[in-house]
Design a protein around this motif. Sequence first.
Motif, PDB file in Angstrom:
ATOM      1  N   ALA A  12      28.106  74.410  -9.711  1.00 17.93           N
ATOM      2  CA  ALA A  12      29.523  73.970 -10.250  1.00 17.93           C
ATOM      3  C   ALA A  12      29.404  72.427 -10.716  1.00 17.93           C
ATOM      4  O   ALA A  12      30.304  72.256 -11.806  1.00 17.93           O
ATOM      5  CB  ALA A  12      30.460  74.171  -9.048  1.00 17.93           C
ATOM      6  N   LEU A  13      28.328  71.844 -10.154  1.00 16.35           N
ATOM      7  CA  LEU A  13      28.597  70.345 -11.029  1.00 16.35           C
ATOM      8  C   LEU A  13      27.372  70.340 -11.769  1.00 16.35           C
ATOM      9  O   LEU A  13      27.531  69.529 -12.940  1.00 16.35           O
ATOM     10  CB  LEU A  13      28.133  69.447  -9.793  1.00 16.35           C
ATOM     11  N   ALA A  14      26.152  71.031 -11.644  1.00 12.74           N
ATOM     12  CA  ALA A  14      25.149  70.823 -12.577  1.00 12.74           C
ATOM     13  C   ALA A  14      25.364  71.501 -13.823  1.00 12.74           C
ATOM     14  O   ALA A  14      24.642  71.137 -14.780  1.00 12.74           O
ATOM     15  CB  ALA A  14      23.743  71.225 -11.699  1.00 12.74           C
ATOM     16  N   ALA A  15      25.925  72.866 -13.959  1.00  7.95           N
ATOM     17  CA  ALA A  15      25.739  73.750 -15.183  1.00  7.95           C
ATOM     18  C   ALA A  15      26.631  72.817 -16.088  1.00  7.95           C
ATOM     19  O   ALA A  15      26.202  72.725 -17.148  1.00  7.95           O
ATOM     20  CB  ALA A  15      26.437  75.046 -14.634  1.00  7.95           C
ATOM     21  N   LEU A  51      40.916  62.807 -20.718  1.00  8.16           N
ATOM     22  CA  LEU A  51      41.361  64.260 -20.566  1.00  8.16           C
ATOM     23  C   LEU A  51      41.113  65.099 -19.318  1.00  8.16           C
ATOM     24  O   LEU A  51      41.722  66.044 -19.263  1.00  8.16           O
ATOM     25  CB  LEU A  51      40.161  65.048 -21.588  1.00  8.16           C
ATOM     26  N   SER A  52      40.641  64.320 -18.318  1.00  6.95           N
ATOM     27  CA  SER A  52      40.508  65.037 -17.077  1.00  6.95           C
ATOM     28  C   SER A  52      40.489  64.087 -15.847  1.00  6.95           C
ATOM     29  O   SER A  52      39.596  63.376 -15.782  1.00  6.95           O
ATOM     30  CB  SER A  52      39.302  65.941 -16.988  1.00  6.95           C
ATOM     31  N   ARG A  53      41.391  64.074 -15.064  1.00  4.43           N
ATOM     32  CA  ARG A  53      41.506  62.914 -13.944  1.00  4.43           C
ATOM     33  C   ARG A  53      40.900  63.851 -12.674  1.00  4.43           C
ATOM     34  O   ARG A  53      40.816  62.974 -11.558  1.00  4.43           O
ATOM     35  CB  ARG A  53      42.986  62.553 -13.740  1.00  4.43           C
ATOM     36  N   GLY A  54      40.726  65.064 -12.539  1.00  2.00           N
ATOM     37  CA  GLY A  54      39.947  65.611 -11.813  1.00  2.00           C
ATOM     38  C   GLY A  54      39.875  67.191 -12.118  1.00  2.00           C
ATOM     39  O   GLY A  54      39.878  67.391 -13.155  1.00  2.00           O
ATOM     40  N   PHE A  55      39.119  67.944 -11.118  1.00  2.00           N
ATOM     41  CA  PHE A  55      38.612  69.380 -11.414  1.00  2.00           C
ATOM     42  C   PHE A  55      38.749  70.133 -10.365  1.00  2.00           C
ATOM     43  O   PHE A  55      38.811  69.770  -9.241  1.00  2.00           O
ATOM     44  CB  PHE A  55      37.543  69.467 -12.160  1.00  2.00           C
ATOM     45  N   LEU A 111      45.808  72.609 -13.884  1.00  2.00           N
ATOM     46  CA  LEU A 111      44.674  72.003 -13.543  1.00  2.00           C
ATOM     47  C   LEU A 111      44.238  71.680 -15.116  1.00  2.00           C
ATOM     48  O   LEU A 111      43.979  72.090 -16.029  1.00  2.00           O
ATOM     49  CB  LEU A 111      43.757  72.579 -12.757  1.00  2.00           C
ATOM     50  N   GLU A 112      43.867  70.252 -15.263  1.00  2.00           N
ATOM     51  CA  GLU A 112      43.356  69.885 -16.450  1.00  2.00           C
ATOM     52  C   GLU A 112      41.888  70.366 -16.752  1.00  2.00           C
ATOM     53  O   GLU A 112      41.459  70.588 -17.433  1.00  2.00           O
ATOM     54  CB  GLU A 112      43.270  68.172 -16.320  1.00  2.00           C
ATOM     55  N   THR A 113      41.077  70.600 -15.423  1.00  2.00           N
ATOM     56  CA  THR A 113      39.620  71.170 -15.667  1.00  2.00           C
ATOM     57  C   THR A 113      39.684  72.144 -14.571  1.00  2.00           C
ATOM     58  O   THR A 113      39.916  71.823 -13.565  1.00  2.00           O
ATOM     59  CB  THR A 113      38.701  70.198 -15.718  1.00  2.00           C
ATOM     60  N   LEU A 114      39.051  73.262 -14.928  1.00  2.00           N
ATOM     61  CA  LEU A 114      38.870  74.371 -14.064  1.00  2.00           C
ATOM     62  C   LEU A 114      37.488  74.919 -13.990  1.00  2.00           C
ATOM     63  O   LEU A 114      36.913  75.302 -15.270  1.00  2.00           O
ATOM     64  CB  LEU A 114      40.190  75.522 -14.567  1.00  2.00           C
ATOM     65  N   VAL A 115      36.882  75.034 -13.031  1.00  2.00           N
ATOM     66  CA  VAL A 115      35.386  75.609 -12.974  1.00  2.00           C
ATOM     67  C   VAL A 115      35.440  76.739 -12.108  1.00  2.00           C
ATOM     68  O   VAL A 115      36.047  76.797 -10.817  1.00  2.00           O
ATOM     69  CB  VAL A 115      34.263  74.440 -12.572  1.00  2.00           C
ATOM     70  N   LEU A 116      35.038  77.948 -12.763  1.00  2.00           N
ATOM     71  CA  LEU A 116      35.046  79.315 -11.990  1.00  2.00           C
ATOM     72  C   LEU A 116      33.651  79.801 -12.081  1.00  2.00           C
ATOM     73  O   LEU A 116      32.865  79.759 -12.832  1.00  2.00           O
ATOM     74  CB  LEU A 116      35.896  80.049 -12.821  1.00  2.00           C
ATOM     75  N   LEU A 117      33.453  80.196 -10.647  1.00  2.00           N
ATOM     76  CA  LEU A 117      32.017  80.707 -10.309  1.00  2.00           C
ATOM     77  C   LEU A 117      32.269  82.403 -10.137  1.00  2.00           C
ATOM     78  O   LEU A 117      33.064  82.730  -9.859  1.00  2.00           O
ATOM     79  CB  LEU A 117      31.403  80.137  -9.062  1.00  2.00           C
ATOM     80  N   MET A 118      31.198  83.083 -10.528  1.00  2.00           N
ATOM     81  CA  MET A 118      31.027  84.393 -10.315  1.00  2.00           C
ATOM     82  C   MET A 118      32.047  85.254 -11.168  1.00  2.00           C
ATOM     83  O   MET A 118      32.688  86.299 -10.480  1.00  2.00           O
ATOM     84  CB  MET A 118      31.061  84.735  -8.758  1.00  2.00           C
ATOM     85  N   GLY A 119      32.362  84.775 -12.335  1.00  2.00           N
ATOM     86  CA  GLY A 119      33.315  85.660 -13.015  1.00  2.00           C
ATOM     87  C   GLY A 119      32.988  86.082 -14.371  1.00  2.00           C
ATOM     88  O   GLY A 119      33.957  86.290 -15.251  1.00  2.00           O
ATOM     89  N   ILE A 131      37.047  75.301 -18.131  1.00  2.00           N
ATOM     90  CA  ILE A 131      38.148  75.678 -18.910  1.00  2.00           C
ATOM     91  C   ILE A 131      38.645  74.184 -19.078  1.00  2.00           C
ATOM     92  O   ILE A 131      39.112  73.756 -17.899  1.00  2.00           O
ATOM     93  CB  ILE A 131      38.994  76.766 -18.419  1.00  2.00           C
ATOM     94  N   GLY A 132      39.027  73.573 -20.177  1.00  2.00           N
ATOM     95  CA  GLY A 132      39.596  72.312 -20.233  1.00  2.00           C
ATOM     96  C   GLY A 132      39.401  71.517 -21.427  1.00  2.00           C
ATOM     97  O   GLY A 132      38.261  71.941 -22.327  1.00  2.00           O
ATOM     98  N   GLU A 133      40.218  70.672 -21.807  1.00  2.00           N
ATOM     99  CA  GLU A 133      39.836  69.803 -23.120  1.00  2.00           C
ATOM    100  C   GLU A 133      38.522  69.128 -22.958  1.00  2.00           C
ATOM    101  O   GLU A 133      37.951  68.875 -23.943  1.00  2.00           O
ATOM    102  CB  GLU A 133      41.233  68.798 -23.333  1.00  2.00           C
ATOM    103  N   VAL A 134      37.837  69.116 -21.596  1.00  2.00           N
ATOM    104  CA  VAL A 134      36.637  68.202 -21.848  1.00  2.00           C
ATOM    105  C   VAL A 134      35.521  69.109 -22.512  1.00  2.00           C
ATOM    106  O   VAL A 134      34.500  68.547 -22.683  1.00  2.00           O
ATOM    107  CB  VAL A 134      36.455  68.056 -19.964  1.00  2.00           C
ATOM    108  N   VAL A 135      35.913  70.415 -22.582  1.00  2.00           N
ATOM    109  CA  VAL A 135      34.923  71.251 -23.056  1.00  2.00           C
ATOM    110  C   VAL A 135      34.451  70.662 -24.508  1.00  2.00           C
ATOM    111  O   VAL A 135      33.310  70.836 -25.064  1.00  2.00           O
ATOM    112  CB  VAL A 135      35.388  72.616 -23.156  1.00  2.00           C
TER     113      VAL A 135
END
Length: 510
Positions: A122-125, A138-142, A161-169, A228-232
């Motif tokens: 979730a952090l490395a990818a 753009l993102s104060r947290g995730f 959420l400003e940044t969303l990380v989804l696994l296994m989706g 998912i988020g503006e940081v992309v």
Amino acid sequence: MPNPGKVYLVGAGPGSLAYLTVSARQLLAEADVLVYDALVDLSLLQQVSPTCEQIHVGKRGGQPSTPQAEINRCLVEQCLQGKTVVRLKSGDPFIFGRTAAEIQALQAARCAFEIIPGISSALAAPLLAGIPLTDPVLSRGFGVFTVHDLDGLDWSALSRLETLVLLMGGRRLPEICQRLQQHGQRGEMPVAVIRWASQPQQQVWQGTLLSISQQTRGARLSPCIIVIGEVVRLREYLQPAVRAMQPLKYKTILVTRAASQSSRFTDLLTAQGAAVIDLPALEIRPPTSWEPMDNAIAALPSFDWLILTSANAVTFFLDRLLAAGGDLRSLAQLKIAVVGQKTATVLRQRGLTPDFIPPEYVADSLVAHFPAAGGLKGLRLLFPRVESGGRTVLVDEMAAQGATVVEVPAYESVCPAHLTAAGEAALAQNQADAISFASSKTVRHFAQLMQQAFGRDWLGRLDGVAIASIGPQTSQACEQQLGRVDIEAAEYTLEGLTQAIVEWADGSSA
């Protein structure tokens, strides 16, 4: 009292050996039993000893999985037998790793255990794809979530959420995009899908909530991370420009040299960015008998030249000389001829300087350019060499010119009992981009091992895999055994073979 076993619950990180912790690597080398996930990079399997029992219990969405109860039972059973067990889990053991169930089973059985952290995918990818999860603007947290159960998530909260990380989706991507939009997220919100992060086959799709499902239609996304988020949008500015520096990045190369010889070549390839999997097709051993070598060493003063055509010959001959009570002074009256810069380098490392190196790194060139002023007639040559299976051209030509050539077995090179687990899996799962051969014998042994592993249709496993050869003799064996050769080194050295593979990867080879 029997030695108590212990289970180590180890995080493998995102999968690549490069991101494995020092503690994890040490434990793999010490393991009696390895119990590993489906998402673990095959190169990690090479870190265990040949005697380590390997048990695959991988879980993968949409495919048959080993029941968790069976994994728990396996860990307890192996531990109670007094073994050191490494349970290698993708990412970090405490991030969506079902580690609690395994710990409870170990505690109930009074098994000792220890937890070794790993880098979560979730952090490395996102990092490896050039996407920062936080940004001052753009993102104060995730937030990080799995999406096994879509109905169990608060989509209204997730959409804020400003940044969303989804696994296994991966299989639920269209539904994820739809639900976020239904709960207020705008369709133009940037999305990245990162598949096989840190692996040679890493892929990244970049789009929006409106477009990403169409962009990935028909693609197999598992295993993937969704960001998912503006940081992309920052990816286009921050993605590392590694291609020019590492032309073999995202290429997996199988190396067939003997395990004792592969480290130098592996270093050359990994420096170019390649993922290397050892698939040794040679096993180097002492000769069947040392008597001929010992007799030759006892008669060293009777020889004029020492002929060394491989690094193995240098190592085994000098080691035997020292074991017999001799030293480098025993060779003072001999001149030494070697074939190849690698052989010369090993000789220099042992404190000796060759008197002659032919201009081409093949045995034929040694005969053609031999520097004896009066020719070879009357010279006595000592030739420590492989016990069987080597070419006879050198001996035949020198004998024809009047030399007395005394051949003594210095070492034996035999076919291993089977393919390595990592190498066989790479070929079975179509993960290899190229396979390299540094001698004719490795080609013949490889063909034998492949037929043993895959049956009569084994050649089909090489479809799409480039065949790389170190030189003409090896290329001839490739043509005979494999039906083709795609890459041949211009300079018949490991450096030359590395360069040829780089040129092939760049599309510049002929």
